[in-house]
Design a protein around this motif. Structure first.
Motif, PDB file in Angstrom:
ATOM      1  N   ALA A 297       0.835  -1.207   0.000  1.00  0.00           N
ATOM      2  CA  ALA A 297       0.000   0.000   0.000  1.00  0.00           C
ATOM      3  C   ALA A 297       0.868   1.255   0.000  1.00  0.00           C
ATOM      4  CB  ALA A 297      -0.926  -0.009   1.218  1.00  0.00           C
ATOM      5  N   ALA A 298       1.978   1.224   0.765  1.00  0.00           N
ATOM      6  CA  ALA A 298       2.853   2.395   0.832  1.00  0.00           C
ATOM      7  C   ALA A 298       3.566   2.627  -0.501  1.00  0.00           C
ATOM      8  CB  ALA A 298       3.877   2.215   1.960  1.00  0.00           C
ATOM      9  N   PHE A 299       3.970   1.556  -1.178  1.00  0.00           N
ATOM     10  CA  PHE A 299       4.603   1.720  -2.497  1.00  0.00           C
ATOM     11  C   PHE A 299       3.620   2.364  -3.480  1.00  0.00           C
ATOM     12  CE2 PHE A 299       8.850  -0.287  -3.350  1.00  0.00           C
ATOM     13  CZ  PHE A 299       9.223  -0.474  -2.021  1.00  0.00           C
ATOM     14  N   ILE A 300       2.357   1.991  -3.392  1.00  0.00           N
ATOM     15  CA  ILE A 300       1.355   2.600  -4.280  1.00  0.00           C
ATOM     16  C   ILE A 300       1.180   4.069  -3.909  1.00  0.00           C
ATOM     17  CG2 ILE A 300      -1.096   2.616  -4.897  1.00  0.00           C
ATOM     18  CD1 ILE A 300      -1.007  -0.485  -4.568  1.00  0.00           C
ATOM     19  N   ALA A 301       1.030   4.337  -2.609  1.00  0.00           N
ATOM     20  CA  ALA A 301       0.780   5.713  -2.156  1.00  0.00           C
ATOM     21  C   ALA A 301       1.922   6.647  -2.528  1.00  0.00           C
ATOM     22  CB  ALA A 301       0.548   5.724  -0.645  1.00  0.00           C
ATOM     23  N   HIS A 302       3.152   6.142  -2.533  1.00  0.00           N
ATOM     24  CA  HIS A 302       4.326   6.989  -2.798  1.00  0.00           C
ATOM     25  C   HIS A 302       4.867   6.845  -4.210  1.00  0.00           C
ATOM     26  CE1 HIS A 302       5.017   8.647   1.233  1.00  0.00           C
ATOM     27  NE2 HIS A 302       4.488   7.523   1.669  1.00  0.00           N
ATOM     28  N   ASP A 303       4.148   6.168  -5.094  1.00  0.00           N
ATOM     29  CA  ASP A 303       4.675   5.936  -6.451  1.00  0.00           C
ATOM     30  C   ASP A 303       6.070   5.312  -6.385  1.00  0.00           C
ATOM     31  OD1 ASP A 303       2.670   6.641  -8.197  1.00  0.00           O
ATOM     32  OD2 ASP A 303       3.237   8.770  -8.223  1.00  0.00           O
ATOM     33  N   GLY A 304       6.189   4.239  -5.605  1.00  0.00           N
ATOM     34  CA  GLY A 304       7.505   3.628  -5.405  1.00  0.00           C
ATOM     35  C   GLY A 304       7.936   2.707  -6.524  1.00  0.00           C
ATOM     36  N   TYR A 305       7.406   2.897  -7.694  1.00  0.00           N
ATOM     37  CA  TYR A 305       7.814   2.077  -8.841  1.00  0.00           C
ATOM     38  C   TYR A 305       7.443   2.815 -10.106  1.00  0.00           C
ATOM     39  CZ  TYR A 305       2.886   1.107  -8.411  1.00  0.00           C
ATOM     40  OH  TYR A 305       1.539   1.266  -8.271  1.00  0.00           O
ATOM     41  N   GLN A 306       8.114   2.446 -11.199  1.00  0.00           N
ATOM     42  CA  GLN A 306       7.703   2.980 -12.498  1.00  0.00           C
ATOM     43  C   GLN A 306       7.398   1.822 -13.432  1.00  0.00           C
ATOM     44  OE1 GLN A 306       9.990   6.432 -13.762  1.00  0.00           O
ATOM     45  NE2 GLN A 306      10.185   6.995 -11.607  1.00  0.00           N
ATOM     46  N   CYS A 307       8.444   1.135 -13.940  1.00  0.00           N
ATOM     47  CA  CYS A 307       8.134  -0.014 -14.808  1.00  0.00           C
ATOM     48  C   CYS A 307       7.634  -1.200 -13.987  1.00  0.00           C
ATOM     49  CB  CYS A 307       9.336  -0.398 -15.661  1.00  0.00           C
ATOM     50  SG  CYS A 307      10.572  -1.412 -14.816  1.00  0.00           S
ATOM     51  N   GLY A 308       8.014  -1.265 -12.710  1.00  0.00           N
ATOM     52  CA  GLY A 308       7.509  -2.314 -11.827  1.00  0.00           C
ATOM     53  C   GLY A 308       8.326  -3.593 -11.784  1.00  0.00           C
ATOM     54  N   TYR A 309       9.329  -3.701 -12.638  1.00  0.00           N
ATOM     55  CA  TYR A 309      10.057  -4.979 -12.713  1.00  0.00           C
ATOM     56  C   TYR A 309      10.800  -5.302 -11.416  1.00  0.00           C
ATOM     57  CZ  TYR A 309      12.315  -8.937 -14.864  1.00  0.00           C
ATOM     58  OH  TYR A 309      12.709 -10.209 -15.159  1.00  0.00           O
ATOM     59  N   CYS A 310      11.368  -4.293 -10.789  1.00  0.00           N
ATOM     60  CA  CYS A 310      12.133  -4.532  -9.555  1.00  0.00           C
ATOM     61  C   CYS A 310      11.248  -4.562  -8.319  1.00  0.00           C
ATOM     62  CB  CYS A 310      13.204  -3.448  -9.381  1.00  0.00           C
ATOM     63  SG  CYS A 310      12.530  -1.812  -8.944  1.00  0.00           S
ATOM     64  N   THR A 311       9.960  -4.229  -8.481  1.00  0.00           N
ATOM     65  CA  THR A 311       9.084  -3.958  -7.335  1.00  0.00           C
ATOM     66  C   THR A 311       8.886  -5.149  -6.386  1.00  0.00           C
ATOM     67  OG1 THR A 311       7.977  -2.308  -8.700  1.00  0.00           O
ATOM     68  CG2 THR A 311       6.880  -2.928  -6.658  1.00  0.00           C
ATOM     69  N   PRO A 312       8.641  -6.366  -6.885  1.00  0.00           N
ATOM     70  CA  PRO A 312       8.481  -7.467  -5.920  1.00  0.00           C
ATOM     71  C   PRO A 312       9.716  -7.632  -5.036  1.00  0.00           C
ATOM     72  CG  PRO A 312       7.726  -8.152  -8.096  1.00  0.00           C
ATOM     73  CD  PRO A 312       8.402  -6.817  -8.270  1.00  0.00           C
ATOM     74  N   GLY A 313      10.894  -7.556  -5.635  1.00  0.00           N
ATOM     75  CA  GLY A 313      12.129  -7.668  -4.859  1.00  0.00           C
ATOM     76  C   GLY A 313      12.297  -6.497  -3.905  1.00  0.00           C
ATOM     77  N   GLN A 314      11.950  -5.304  -4.361  1.00  0.00           N
ATOM     78  CA  GLN A 314      12.045  -4.122  -3.490  1.00  0.00           C
ATOM     79  C   GLN A 314      11.139  -4.299  -2.271  1.00  0.00           C
ATOM     80  OE1 GLN A 314      14.054  -1.513  -3.944  1.00  0.00           O
ATOM     81  NE2 GLN A 314      14.501  -1.417  -6.131  1.00  0.00           N
ATOM     82  N   ILE A 315       9.925  -4.754  -2.523  1.00  0.00           N
ATOM     83  CA  ILE A 315       8.950  -4.854  -1.425  1.00  0.00           C
ATOM     84  C   ILE A 315       9.360  -5.934  -0.430  1.00  0.00           C
ATOM     85  CG2 ILE A 315       6.561  -5.582  -0.916  1.00  0.00           C
ATOM     86  CD1 ILE A 315       5.684  -3.810  -3.281  1.00  0.00           C
ATOM     87  N   LEU A 316       9.785  -7.095  -0.918  1.00  0.00           N
ATOM     88  CA  LEU A 316      10.225  -8.143   0.016  1.00  0.00           C
ATOM     89  C   LEU A 316      11.452  -7.688   0.782  1.00  0.00           C
ATOM     90  CD1 LEU A 316       9.755 -11.532  -1.837  1.00  0.00           C
ATOM     91  CD2 LEU A 316       8.433 -10.600   0.050  1.00  0.00           C
ATOM     92  N   SER A 317      12.376  -7.026   0.103  1.00  0.00           N
ATOM     93  CA  SER A 317      13.576  -6.544   0.763  1.00  0.00           C
ATOM     94  C   SER A 317      13.229  -5.464   1.787  1.00  0.00           C
ATOM     95  CB  SER A 317      14.538  -5.998  -0.306  1.00  0.00           C
ATOM     96  OG  SER A 317      15.844  -5.995   0.170  1.00  0.00           O
ATOM     97  N   ALA A 318      12.250  -4.635   1.474  1.00  0.00           N
ATOM     98  CA  ALA A 318      11.823  -3.575   2.397  1.00  0.00           C
ATOM     99  C   ALA A 318      11.197  -4.170   3.654  1.00  0.00           C
ATOM    100  CB  ALA A 318      10.823  -2.651   1.693  1.00  0.00           C
ATOM    101  N   VAL A 319      10.357  -5.183   3.480  1.00  0.00           N
ATOM    102  CA  VAL A 319       9.744  -5.853   4.635  1.00  0.00           C
ATOM    103  C   VAL A 319      10.852  -6.465   5.498  1.00  0.00           C
ATOM    104  CG1 VAL A 319       8.291  -7.818   5.323  1.00  0.00           C
ATOM    105  CG2 VAL A 319       7.523  -6.256   3.509  1.00  0.00           C
ATOM    106  N   ALA A 320      11.812  -7.132   4.856  1.00  0.00           N
ATOM    107  CA  ALA A 320      12.905  -7.767   5.601  1.00  0.00           C
ATOM    108  C   ALA A 320      13.778  -6.717   6.281  1.00  0.00           C
ATOM    109  CB  ALA A 320      13.747  -8.626   4.657  1.00  0.00           C
ATOM    110  N   THR A 321      14.007  -5.582   5.614  1.00  0.00           N
ATOM    111  CA  THR A 321      14.821  -4.510   6.192  1.00  0.00           C
ATOM    112  C   THR A 321      14.219  -4.021   7.509  1.00  0.00           C
ATOM    113  OG1 THR A 321      15.797  -3.741   4.142  1.00  0.00           O
ATOM    114  CG2 THR A 321      15.492  -2.081   5.843  1.00  0.00           C
ATOM    115  N   LEU A 322      12.910  -3.786   7.525  1.00  0.00           N
ATOM    116  CA  LEU A 322      12.289  -3.305   8.761  1.00  0.00           C
ATOM    117  C   LEU A 322      12.309  -4.384   9.836  1.00  0.00           C
ATOM    118  CD1 LEU A 322       9.327  -1.029   7.604  1.00  0.00           C
ATOM    119  CD2 LEU A 322      11.719  -0.451   8.076  1.00  0.00           C
TER     120      LEU A 322
END
Ligand code: FES
Length: 172
Positions: free
Chosen positions: A92-117
């Motif tokens: 939801a936060a990635f959508i709210a902040h436009d945290g992607y453009q083409c979206g290809y890296c997004t699944p990895g970004q999101i899993l890595s972000a969850v793990a980072t926190l």
């Protein structure tokens, strides 16, 4: 005649037993044997993070690891995040902040972000600086550093960091 070997692990809570060519990476096992194509193949050389999954509680570049090395592992992929809740707070936060453009890296970004926190909350030191977050919550700079293994060719980095910072604040 192709040599195959058996491996059994759990993916997103489900048991799987596969017969794979011994050279099969965990990434190819997920994508080609199990049809879990949310885990992306970017560089296939451990340099972009598109293939990130959570393996036994830690994030991992699945392109660098052989499937056979994961006997009895517990693996979570991006498909799991969308299944447990309709939209995970990080999604939801990635959508709210436009945290992607083409979206290809997004699944990895999101899993890595969850793990980072999770790593910050558990006091696990940053891989690069070996420092525990001090103070906690982590600064945007530290989040950026901890996310440095996930590349975004569209350079949506400021939006990605803003999304992760938001989720971190919501957790306090
Ligand atoms: Fe694994 Fe790039 S595809 S790090």
């Amino acid at each position: 005649s192709e040599i195959t070997m058996k491996v059994a692990f759990r993916v997103n809570g489900q048991a799987h037993s596969l017969a794979v060519d011994p050279r099969t990476t965990l990434l190819d096992a997920l994508r080609e044997h199990l049809g879990l194509t949310g885990t992306k193949k970017g560089c296939d050389h451990g340099q972009c993070g598109a293939c990130t999954a959570i393996v036994d509680g830690r994030r991992m570049n699945t392109c660098l690891s052989l499937a056979l090395m994961h006997e009895s592992s517990e693996i979570d992929t991006i498909e799991e995040l969308g299944r447990v809740e309709e939209l995970h707070p990080m999604q939801a936060a990635f959508i709210a902040h436009d945290g992607y453009q083409c979206g290809y890296c997004t699944p990895g970004q999101i899993l890595s972000a969850v793990a980072t926190l999770d790593e910050i909350a558990a006091g696990i030191p940053s891989a690069a600086t070996r420092r525990v977050s001090q103070p906690s919550p982590a600064s945007p700079e530290e989040i950026r550093e901890r996310m440095s293994g996930n590349l975004c060719r569209c350079a949506a980095y400021p939006n990605i960091i803003a999304a992760i910072t938001d989720v971190q604040e919501g957790r306090r």
